[in-house]
Write a protein that holds these residues in place. Structure first.
Motif, PDB file in Angstrom:
ATOM      1  N   ALA A  98     -17.878 -42.542  -6.223  1.00 32.46           N
ATOM      2  CA  ALA A  98     -17.698 -43.597  -7.198  1.00 32.46           C
ATOM      3  C   ALA A  98     -16.430 -44.725  -6.403  1.00 32.46           C
ATOM      4  N   LYS A  99     -15.814 -44.007  -5.822  1.00 30.33           N
ATOM      5  CA  LYS A  99     -14.599 -45.112  -5.072  1.00 30.33           C
ATOM      6  C   LYS A  99     -15.388 -45.893  -4.083  1.00 30.33           C
ATOM      7  N   CYS A 100     -16.229 -45.237  -3.507  1.00 40.25           N
ATOM      8  CA  CYS A 100     -16.965 -45.887  -2.517  1.00 40.25           C
ATOM      9  C   CYS A 100     -17.842 -47.132  -2.943  1.00 40.25           C
ATOM     10  N   LEU A 101     -18.648 -46.480  -4.006  1.00 43.89           N
ATOM     11  CA  LEU A 101     -19.627 -47.644  -4.696  1.00 43.89           C
ATOM     12  C   LEU A 101     -18.482 -48.793  -5.266  1.00 43.89           C
ATOM     13  N   LYS A 102     -17.719 -48.645  -5.583  1.00 47.79           N
ATOM     14  CA  LYS A 102     -16.701 -49.460  -6.283  1.00 47.79           C
ATOM     15  C   LYS A 102     -16.188 -50.519  -5.113  1.00 47.79           C
ATOM     16  N   GLN A 103     -15.985 -50.238  -3.947  1.00 41.28           N
ATOM     17  CA  GLN A 103     -15.825 -50.952  -2.869  1.00 41.28           C
ATOM     18  C   GLN A 103     -16.908 -52.111  -2.577  1.00 41.28           C
ATOM     19  N   ILE A 104     -18.362 -51.393  -2.733  1.00 46.04           N
ATOM     20  CA  ILE A 104     -19.403 -52.354  -2.655  1.00 46.04           C
ATOM     21  C   ILE A 104     -19.594 -53.523  -3.479  1.00 46.04           C
TER      22      ILE A 104
END
Length: 165
Positions: A130-136
């Motif tokens: 989720a944290k990674c996708l939030k960066q996208i």
């Protein structure tokens, strides 16, 4: 002559692996700030990271150093690691490395690879994804995150998934 060349290549790859291995040792080890100043270190790091005969902490350190090498070879390595059955901690570290290395240069590919993991049984992995996708930040990633957050049953997971990294 062929035998000599084969022995030379075998010996030189062993020297590279040995040099790289020496940089992964130490009680207070930290990820270097720059790629290793050793020829073909990237391949040696991939080999060490993939070697089940190495201690887990050495494999993890080698994978962490790979984040300094945003190449197609490293991308293929991380994608292969995601596809392999592994322990939870190893998969979490792979997601962290993948995101740290490729979230900007291969955002669409990272998104496609990680979005299915939002339904993984491991809540710590889901938070990392989720944290990674939030960066996208794409519309598709935001929709997937919204669906994921609506299904969270644990308060700590919801808090962790919305906190900045």
């Amino acid at each position: 002559m062929r035998v000599f060349v084969a022995l030379l290549l075998m010996f030189s790859s062993h020297v590279v692996a040995s040099d790289v291995m020496s940089l992964l040792q130490g009680y207070e080890w930290q990820v270097p700030s720059d790629p290793l100043p050793i020829a073909n270190a990237e391949q040696a790091l991939i080999d060490i990271s993939s070697d089940p005969g190495q201690p887990n902490f050495i494999r993890a350190r080698a994978s962490a150093v790979l984040t300094l090498y945003p190449s197609d070879r490293v991308w293929d390595f991380f994608v292969g690691q995601v596809a392999l059955p592994s322990n939870k901690v190893s998969l979490r570290r792979t997601v962290d490395g993948l995101c740290a290395t490729f979230v900007t240069s291969k955002a669409v590919d990272v998104q496609k690879l990680l979005m299915p993991m939002l339904s993984n049984e491991d809540p710590h992995l889901r938070v990392r994804v989720a944290k990674c996708l939030k960066q996208i930040g794409s519309d598709e990633a935001q929709a997937a995150l919204s669906t994921y957050r609506s299904g969270i049953g644990e308060g700590w997971e919801l808090d962790a998934s919305v906190l900045p990294q």
